[in-house]
Design an enzyme around this catalytic site. Structure first.
Site, PDB file in Angstrom:
ATOM      1  N   GLY A 107       0.800  -1.220   0.000  1.00 36.16           N
ATOM      2  CA  GLY A 107       0.000   0.000   0.000  1.00 36.16           C
ATOM      3  C   GLY A 107       0.837   1.276   0.000  1.00 36.16           C
TER       4      GLY A 107
ATOM      5  N   GLU B   9       2.241  -8.241  -2.055  1.00 33.30           N
ATOM      6  CA  GLU B   9       0.932  -8.810  -1.696  1.00 33.30           C
ATOM      7  C   GLU B   9       0.777 -10.289  -2.064  1.00 33.30           C
ATOM      8  OE1 GLU B   9       1.381  -5.778  -2.926  1.00 33.30           O
ATOM      9  OE2 GLU B   9       0.032  -4.365  -1.945  1.00 33.30           O
TER      10      GLU B   9
HETATM   11  C1  HXC Z   1       2.083  -4.092  10.202  1.00 30.09           C
HETATM   12  C2  HXC Z   1       4.354  -3.766  10.169  1.00 30.09           C
HETATM   13  C3  HXC Z   1       4.341  -3.702   8.763  1.00 30.09           C
HETATM   14  C4  HXC Z   1       3.097  -3.826   8.106  1.00 30.09           C
HETATM   15  C5  HXC Z   1       6.349  -3.455   9.436  1.00 30.09           C
HETATM   16  N1  HXC Z   1       5.616  -3.602  10.534  1.00 30.09           N
HETATM   17  N2  HXC Z   1       5.605  -3.506   8.351  1.00 30.09           N
HETATM   18  N3  HXC Z   1       3.229  -3.961  10.883  1.00 30.09           N
HETATM   19  N4  HXC Z   1       2.015  -4.019   8.874  1.00 30.09           N
HETATM   20  N5  HXC Z   1       2.968  -3.719   6.796  1.00 30.09           N
HETATM   21  C6  HXC Z   1       6.062  -3.642  11.933  1.00 30.09           C
HETATM   22  C7  HXC Z   1       6.719  -4.940  12.295  1.00 30.09           C
HETATM   23  O1  HXC Z   1       5.761  -5.916  12.611  1.00 30.09           O
HETATM   24  C8  HXC Z   1       7.536  -4.541  13.484  1.00 30.09           C
HETATM   25  O2  HXC Z   1       6.688  -4.431  14.612  1.00 30.09           O
HETATM   26  C9  HXC Z   1       7.976  -3.126  13.127  1.00 30.09           C
HETATM   27  O3  HXC Z   1       7.062  -2.673  12.133  1.00 30.09           O
HETATM   28  C10 HXC Z   1       9.387  -3.079  12.543  1.00 30.09           C
HETATM   29  O4  HXC Z   1       9.415  -3.990  11.468  1.00 30.09           O
HETATM   30  P1  HXC Z   1      10.537  -5.134  11.311  1.00 30.09           P
HETATM   31  O5  HXC Z   1       9.944  -6.168  10.440  1.00 30.09           O
HETATM   32  O6  HXC Z   1      11.051  -5.524  12.637  1.00 30.09           O
HETATM   33  O7  HXC Z   1      11.674  -4.319  10.563  1.00 30.09           O
HETATM   34  P2  HXC Z   1      12.736  -4.875   9.521  1.00 30.09           P
HETATM   35  O8  HXC Z   1      13.310  -6.174  10.006  1.00 30.09           O
HETATM   36  O9  HXC Z   1      13.677  -3.756   9.291  1.00 30.09           O
HETATM   37  O10 HXC Z   1      11.926  -5.201   8.190  1.00 30.09           O
HETATM   38  C11 HXC Z   1      11.337  -4.137   7.506  1.00 30.09           C
HETATM   39  C12 HXC Z   1      10.352  -4.687   6.419  1.00 30.09           C
HETATM   40  C13 HXC Z   1       9.379  -5.686   7.108  1.00 30.09           C
HETATM   41  C14 HXC Z   1      11.151  -5.412   5.334  1.00 30.09           C
HETATM   42  C15 HXC Z   1       9.630  -3.520   5.814  1.00 30.09           C
HETATM   43  O11 HXC Z   1       8.816  -5.062   8.267  1.00 30.09           O
HETATM   44  C16 HXC Z   1       8.261  -6.119   6.217  1.00 30.09           C
HETATM   45  O12 HXC Z   1       8.425  -6.995   5.367  1.00 30.09           O
HETATM   46  N6  HXC Z   1       7.052  -5.548   6.452  1.00 30.09           N
HETATM   47  C17 HXC Z   1       5.868  -5.949   5.716  1.00 30.09           C
HETATM   48  C18 HXC Z   1       5.905  -5.370   4.341  1.00 30.09           C
HETATM   49  C19 HXC Z   1       4.692  -5.822   3.512  1.00 30.09           C
HETATM   50  O13 HXC Z   1       4.494  -7.018   3.294  1.00 30.09           O
HETATM   51  N7  HXC Z   1       3.887  -4.851   3.079  1.00 30.09           N
HETATM   52  C20 HXC Z   1       2.698  -5.141   2.298  1.00 30.09           C
HETATM   53  C21 HXC Z   1       1.485  -5.308   3.190  1.00 30.09           C
HETATM   54  S1  HXC Z   1       0.051  -5.742   2.262  1.00 30.09           S
HETATM   55  P3  HXC Z   1       7.010  -5.204  15.977  1.00 30.09           P
HETATM   56  O14 HXC Z   1       5.840  -4.916  16.820  1.00 30.09           O
HETATM   57  O15 HXC Z   1       7.218  -6.622  15.636  1.00 30.09           O
HETATM   58  O16 HXC Z   1       8.278  -4.540  16.446  1.00 30.09           O
HETATM   59  C22 HXC Z   1      -0.493  -4.325   1.597  1.00 30.09           C
HETATM   60  C23 HXC Z   1      -1.810  -4.422   0.889  1.00 30.09           C
HETATM   61  C24 HXC Z   1      -2.320  -3.065   0.483  1.00 30.09           C
HETATM   62  O17 HXC Z   1       0.121  -3.324   1.684  1.00 30.09           O
HETATM   63  C25 HXC Z   1      -3.810  -2.987   0.477  1.00 30.09           C
HETATM   64  C26 HXC Z   1      -4.279  -1.556   0.377  1.00 30.09           C
HETATM   65  C27 HXC Z   1      -5.749  -1.387   0.628  1.00 30.09           C
END
Ligand code: HXC
Length: 257
Positions: A108, A131
């Site tokens: 997103g 996604e």
């Molecule tokens: C919820 C998230 C998050 C997310 C990170 N965090 N991304 N929480 N939703 N999308 C949180 C983690 O859980 C963690 O919380 C804290 O942020 C720090 O993240 P880490 O993972 O510890 O950091 P790092 O190791 O540096 O990794 C960074 C990252 C990874 C590579 C960005 O966090 C990641 O892969 N995040 C998800 C990215 C993703 O898949 N995005 C797409 C989502 S789906 P805690 O509490 O554990 O410390 C989407 C659909 C869109 O976007 C629909 C629109 C309507």
């Protein structure tokens, strides 16, 4: 402290996403706050451009997976409307919007950046649409905007593989228009905003509308839309100011808002 910081430098507004505990993940309340901040910026008559950026190491790390996880098909449909409408708002705003991508722009987050007029990235930025690796697809326009920006084949590759790319690859693909050092990102974004802001605001807005119209129109319809907008601009004071300054050999033209 608010999750969206707003500041103003001359004629440029800056919205900074500030939810560092989740890397600026988009939960419902955060999306609403961004929407409200955009509406506030839109009402400021002094602004000529808007910059969106994130705090810390993330632009936006995607929609909030923890909030989405428990939802069912009906509730996610309503929830995702917030993201879709937010991105549509950015795309149709009168102001030109620059995404200054400072770190992760995933899911997103990249969808939101794709709705901006211009994207520039810091050298440490990472972008992608993960996604499909989460068992879903984009829900806020990513499958629609990414192919329009980088072409269908490259977009399909990124969406099907869920691969994360770095700033240089994003530049090669045309996903961002420039890559700068992390330290100079905001300076560059501001310089870009100012160089847009010194031109006639109505003309810039008109160009934005014509480009958007043309994206989904035939070349004939697009050119007609452009010619009509061109005609309307001859009813503005800015046309006399801009062209008059050229004829009088004046430098430093100042357009009024
Ligand atoms: C919820 C998230 C998050 C997310 C990170 N965090 N991304 N929480 N939703 N999308 C949180 C983690 O859980 C963690 O919380 C804290 O942020 C720090 O993240 P880490 O993972 O510890 O950091 P790092 O190791 O540096 O990794 C960074 C990252 C990874 C590579 C960005 O966090 C990641 O892969 N995040 C998800 C990215 C993703 O898949 N995005 C797409 C989502 S789906 P805690 O509490 O554990 O410390 C989407 C659909 C869109 O976007 C629909 C629109 C309507």
């Amino acid at each position: 402290m608010s999750d969206v910081l707003y500041e103003k430098r001359n004629h440029t507004g800056i919205l900074t996403f500030n939810r560092p505990s989740s890397l600026n993940a988009l939960c419902e309340s955060f999306m609403k706050e961004i929407r409200d901040a955009l509406e506030k910026a839109e009402k400021d008559p002094e602004l000529r451009a808007l910059i969106l950026t994130g705090c810390g190491k993330s632009f936006i790390a995607g929609a909030d997976i923890k909030e989405m996880y428990a939802k069912d098909a009906d509730s996610i449909f309503a929830w995702s409307a917030l993201g879709s409408e937010l991105n549509m708002k950015i795309e149709t705003m009168k102001l030109p919007v620059i995404a200054a991508i400072n770190g992760y722009a995933l899911g997103g987050g990249l969808e939101l950046a794709l709705a901006c007029d211009i994207r520039i990235a810091s050298e440490n930025a990472k972008m992608g649409l993960p996604e499909t690796s989460l068992g879903v697809i984009c829900g806020a326009g990513g499958t629609q905007r990414l192919p329009r920006v980088i072409g269908e084949s490259a977009a399909k590759e990124l969406i099907y593989t869920a691969r994360r790319i770095d700033a240089q690859e994003a530049l090669r693909l045309g996903l961002v228009s420039r890559v700068v050092s992390a330290e100079s990102l905001m300076e560059e974004a501001l310089r870009l905003a100012e160089s847009i802001g010194k031109n006639a605001p109505i003309a810039v807005r008109s160009a934005k509308e014509a480009i958007r119209f043309g994206r989904d129109a035939s070349i004939e319809e697009g050119c007609l839309f452009e010619r009509e907008a061109f005609r309307v601009l001859f009813e503005t004071e800015d046309q006399k100011t801009g062209m008059g300054a050229f004829i009088r050999k004046e430098k430093n033209v100042v357009f009024r808002n």
